[in-house]
Design a protein around this motif. Structure first.
Motif, PDB file in Angstrom:
ATOM      1  N   LYS A 177       0.851  -1.187   0.000  1.00  0.00           N
ATOM      2  CA  LYS A 177       0.000   0.000   0.000  1.00  0.00           C
ATOM      3  C   LYS A 177       0.891   1.243   0.000  1.00  0.00           C
ATOM      4  O   LYS A 177       1.892   1.289   0.712  1.00  0.00           O
ATOM      5  CB  LYS A 177      -0.900  -0.017   1.247  1.00  0.00           C
ATOM      6  CG  LYS A 177      -1.866   1.135   1.318  1.00  0.00           C
ATOM      7  CD  LYS A 177      -2.755   1.015   2.533  1.00  0.00           C
ATOM      8  CE  LYS A 177      -3.703   2.192   2.597  1.00  0.00           C
ATOM      9  NZ  LYS A 177      -4.642   2.081   3.717  1.00  0.00           N
ATOM     10  N   LYS A 178       0.570   2.209  -0.837  1.00  0.00           N
ATOM     11  CA  LYS A 178       1.285   3.477  -1.018  1.00  0.00           C
ATOM     12  C   LYS A 178       2.547   3.354  -1.875  1.00  0.00           C
ATOM     13  O   LYS A 178       3.246   4.331  -2.097  1.00  0.00           O
ATOM     14  CB  LYS A 178       1.642   4.128   0.329  1.00  0.00           C
ATOM     15  CG  LYS A 178       0.443   4.394   1.207  1.00  0.00           C
ATOM     16  CD  LYS A 178       0.204   5.858   1.311  1.00  0.00           C
ATOM     17  CE  LYS A 178      -0.931   6.132   2.266  1.00  0.00           C
ATOM     18  NZ  LYS A 178      -1.799   7.166   1.807  1.00  0.00           N
ATOM     19  N   VAL A 227      -4.222  -8.725 -10.163  1.00  0.00           N
ATOM     20  CA  VAL A 227      -4.762 -10.002  -9.684  1.00  0.00           C
ATOM     21  C   VAL A 227      -5.476  -9.784  -8.357  1.00  0.00           C
ATOM     22  O   VAL A 227      -6.541 -10.340  -8.102  1.00  0.00           O
ATOM     23  CB  VAL A 227      -3.634 -11.048  -9.535  1.00  0.00           C
ATOM     24  CG1 VAL A 227      -4.157 -12.348  -8.947  1.00  0.00           C
ATOM     25  CG2 VAL A 227      -2.964 -11.298 -10.878  1.00  0.00           C
ATOM     26  N   LYS A 228      -4.878  -8.942  -7.508  1.00  0.00           N
ATOM     27  CA  LYS A 228      -5.445  -8.670  -6.188  1.00  0.00           C
ATOM     28  C   LYS A 228      -5.019  -7.267  -5.786  1.00  0.00           C
ATOM     29  O   LYS A 228      -3.869  -6.888  -5.970  1.00  0.00           O
ATOM     30  CB  LYS A 228      -4.900  -9.687  -5.182  1.00  0.00           C
ATOM     31  CG  LYS A 228      -5.412  -9.503  -3.777  1.00  0.00           C
ATOM     32  CD  LYS A 228      -4.800 -10.515  -2.821  1.00  0.00           C
ATOM     33  CE  LYS A 228      -5.270 -10.205  -1.420  1.00  0.00           C
ATOM     34  NZ  LYS A 228      -4.335 -10.651  -0.422  1.00  0.00           N
ATOM     35  N   GLY A 229      -5.968  -6.489  -5.232  1.00  0.00           N
ATOM     36  CA  GLY A 229      -5.626  -5.165  -4.738  1.00  0.00           C
ATOM     37  C   GLY A 229      -6.351  -4.050  -5.459  1.00  0.00           C
ATOM     38  O   GLY A 229      -7.255  -4.280  -6.260  1.00  0.00           O
ATOM     39  N   ALA A 230      -5.921  -2.820  -5.155  1.00  0.00           N
ATOM     40  CA  ALA A 230      -6.536  -1.622  -5.729  1.00  0.00           C
ATOM     41  C   ALA A 230      -5.455  -0.564  -5.929  1.00  0.00           C
ATOM     42  O   ALA A 230      -4.520  -0.458  -5.136  1.00  0.00           O
ATOM     43  CB  ALA A 230      -7.630  -1.092  -4.798  1.00  0.00           C
ATOM     44  N   LEU A 238      -9.420   4.643 -11.380  1.00  0.00           N
ATOM     45  CA  LEU A 238      -9.432   3.790 -10.205  1.00  0.00           C
ATOM     46  C   LEU A 238      -9.370   2.362 -10.728  1.00  0.00           C
ATOM     47  O   LEU A 238     -10.082   2.015 -11.674  1.00  0.00           O
ATOM     48  CB  LEU A 238     -10.704   4.012  -9.376  1.00  0.00           C
ATOM     49  CG  LEU A 238     -10.882   5.425  -8.828  1.00  0.00           C
ATOM     50  CD1 LEU A 238     -12.238   5.563  -8.134  1.00  0.00           C
ATOM     51  CD2 LEU A 238      -9.760   5.778  -7.858  1.00  0.00           C
ATOM     52  N   LEU A 239      -8.528   1.555 -10.122  1.00  0.00           N
ATOM     53  CA  LEU A 239      -8.237   0.228 -10.662  1.00  0.00           C
ATOM     54  C   LEU A 239      -8.336  -0.824  -9.566  1.00  0.00           C
ATOM     55  O   LEU A 239      -7.784  -0.628  -8.476  1.00  0.00           O
ATOM     56  CB  LEU A 239      -6.816   0.216 -11.245  1.00  0.00           C
ATOM     57  CG  LEU A 239      -6.479   1.356 -12.212  1.00  0.00           C
ATOM     58  CD1 LEU A 239      -4.984   1.545 -12.327  1.00  0.00           C
ATOM     59  CD2 LEU A 239      -7.092   1.074 -13.563  1.00  0.00           C
ATOM     60  N   ILE A 240      -9.011  -1.925  -9.866  1.00  0.00           N
ATOM     61  CA  ILE A 240      -9.111  -3.046  -8.930  1.00  0.00           C
ATOM     62  C   ILE A 240      -8.841  -4.338  -9.701  1.00  0.00           C
ATOM     63  O   ILE A 240      -8.412  -4.297 -10.852  1.00  0.00           O
ATOM     64  CB  ILE A 240     -10.490  -3.091  -8.221  1.00  0.00           C
ATOM     65  CG1 ILE A 240     -11.624  -3.211  -9.249  1.00  0.00           C
ATOM     66  CG2 ILE A 240     -10.686  -1.872  -7.320  1.00  0.00           C
ATOM     67  CD1 ILE A 240     -12.991  -3.477  -8.648  1.00  0.00           C
ATOM     68  N   GLU A 241      -9.125  -5.467  -9.094  1.00  0.00           N
ATOM     69  CA  GLU A 241      -8.900  -6.766  -9.730  1.00  0.00           C
ATOM     70  C   GLU A 241      -9.516  -6.800 -11.127  1.00  0.00           C
ATOM     71  O   GLU A 241     -10.602  -6.276 -11.350  1.00  0.00           O
ATOM     72  CB  GLU A 241      -9.505  -7.899  -8.890  1.00  0.00           C
ATOM     73  CG  GLU A 241      -8.819  -8.140  -7.568  1.00  0.00           C
ATOM     74  CD  GLU A 241      -9.285  -7.248  -6.430  1.00  0.00           C
ATOM     75  OE1 GLU A 241      -8.678  -7.308  -5.347  1.00  0.00           O
ATOM     76  OE2 GLU A 241     -10.260  -6.475  -6.611  1.00  0.00           O
ATOM     77  N   ASN A 242      -8.774  -7.431 -12.045  1.00  0.00           N
ATOM     78  CA  ASN A 242      -9.174  -7.580 -13.446  1.00  0.00           C
ATOM     79  C   ASN A 242      -9.139  -6.269 -14.232  1.00  0.00           C
ATOM     80  O   ASN A 242      -9.723  -6.186 -15.309  1.00  0.00           O
ATOM     81  CB  ASN A 242     -10.549  -8.246 -13.588  1.00  0.00           C
ATOM     82  CG  ASN A 242     -10.529  -9.678 -13.113  1.00  0.00           C
ATOM     83  OD1 ASN A 242      -9.520 -10.363 -13.189  1.00  0.00           O
ATOM     84  ND2 ASN A 242     -11.659 -10.134 -12.599  1.00  0.00           N
ATOM     85  N   GLU A 263      -4.032  -0.397  -1.839  1.00  0.00           N
ATOM     86  CA  GLU A 263      -4.039  -1.575  -0.975  1.00  0.00           C
ATOM     87  C   GLU A 263      -2.804  -2.384  -1.358  1.00  0.00           C
ATOM     88  O   GLU A 263      -2.212  -2.142  -2.413  1.00  0.00           O
ATOM     89  CB  GLU A 263      -5.267  -2.451  -1.240  1.00  0.00           C
ATOM     90  CG  GLU A 263      -6.604  -1.802  -1.047  1.00  0.00           C
ATOM     91  CD  GLU A 263      -7.786  -2.664  -1.529  1.00  0.00           C
ATOM     92  OE1 GLU A 263      -8.918  -2.214  -1.370  1.00  0.00           O
ATOM     93  OE2 GLU A 263      -7.570  -3.771  -2.065  1.00  0.00           O
ATOM     94  N   ASP A 264      -2.428  -3.348  -0.532  1.00  0.00           N
ATOM     95  CA  ASP A 264      -1.395  -4.279  -0.973  1.00  0.00           C
ATOM     96  C   ASP A 264      -1.911  -4.909  -2.262  1.00  0.00           C
ATOM     97  O   ASP A 264      -3.062  -5.348  -2.336  1.00  0.00           O
ATOM     98  CB  ASP A 264      -1.132  -5.352   0.078  1.00  0.00           C
ATOM     99  CG  ASP A 264      -0.422  -4.797   1.305  1.00  0.00           C
ATOM    100  OD1 ASP A 264       0.104  -3.663   1.247  1.00  0.00           O
ATOM    101  OD2 ASP A 264      -0.377  -5.503   2.327  1.00  0.00           O
TER     102      ASP A 264
END
Length: 193
Positions: A36-37, A54-57, A74-78, A101-102
């Protein structure tokens, strides 16, 4: 870790990958972890990699001359993390891409991506469809920004991306929508009445 990417490619392209194509994808995409960060890309650097989350934001943003952050993605999984202009033109990026996030990604260079597109029909179709949908999304966002009220922009955002409401802080969402956090707070209060 690569299984999620393979499922994504097959679902997005609607084409099945052969075992050889899967092996080439696994050999090409390299895992990367960010705390994170931690930055995936910093302003001024050339964007050397695209990353499949794969995992995180994560968030992609620029900082203006007054020090104000302007979030463009803004980006998240996939989702894919990348500055296409910098990557394609080999120019210094105007953006930072930071883990909120991690985060775990699978990364590859532009040259590696072009090679996969040439060798794997599902990759070529996926990239074509992603480009089309991204263009449509950007056009809709631009139209919403210039023609909708702050309330309407938030309503559309919450309806189209409910998962983001839980994953990102209010000030981040406000910046993405081009409004102040105070305005967003007022809108959310009115919506709960």
């Amino acid at each position: 870790m690569h299984d999620k990417l393979i499922v994504y490619i097959e679902q997005y392209s609607t084409l099945q990958l052969t075992n050889e194509e899967k092996a080439l994808i696994v050999a090409t995409f390299q895992p990367k972890k960010l705390r994170k960060k931690q930055y995936f890309l910093q302003e001024g650097d050339v964007c050397k990699y695209a990353g499949f989350i794969v995992k995180g934001a994560m968030r992609q943003y620029s900082v203006d001359e007054k020090g104000i952050e302007h979030i463009v993605q803004l980006l998240i999984e996939n989702y894919w993390a990348n500055d296409r202009e910098s990557s394609t033109m080999l120019t210094a990026s105007k953006y930072n891409i930071e883990a909120c996030e991690d985060t775990e990604l699978l990364i590859l260079t532009r040259a590696e991506m072009l090679d996969l597109i040439e060798k794997i029909p599902a990759m070529a179709k996926m990239v074509f469809l992603m480009d089309e949908r991204n263009s449509i999304a950007n056009q809709r966002r631009l139209n919403s920004t210039i023609s909708n009220t702050a309330e309407k922009r938030y309503e559309e955002f919450a309806s189209n991306h409910p998962q983001f409401i839980q994953r990102f802080p209010q000030h981040t969402i406000a910046s993405f929508l081009g409004i102040t956090k105070e305005t967003l707070s007022r809108i959310r209060k009115q919506a709960t009445k």
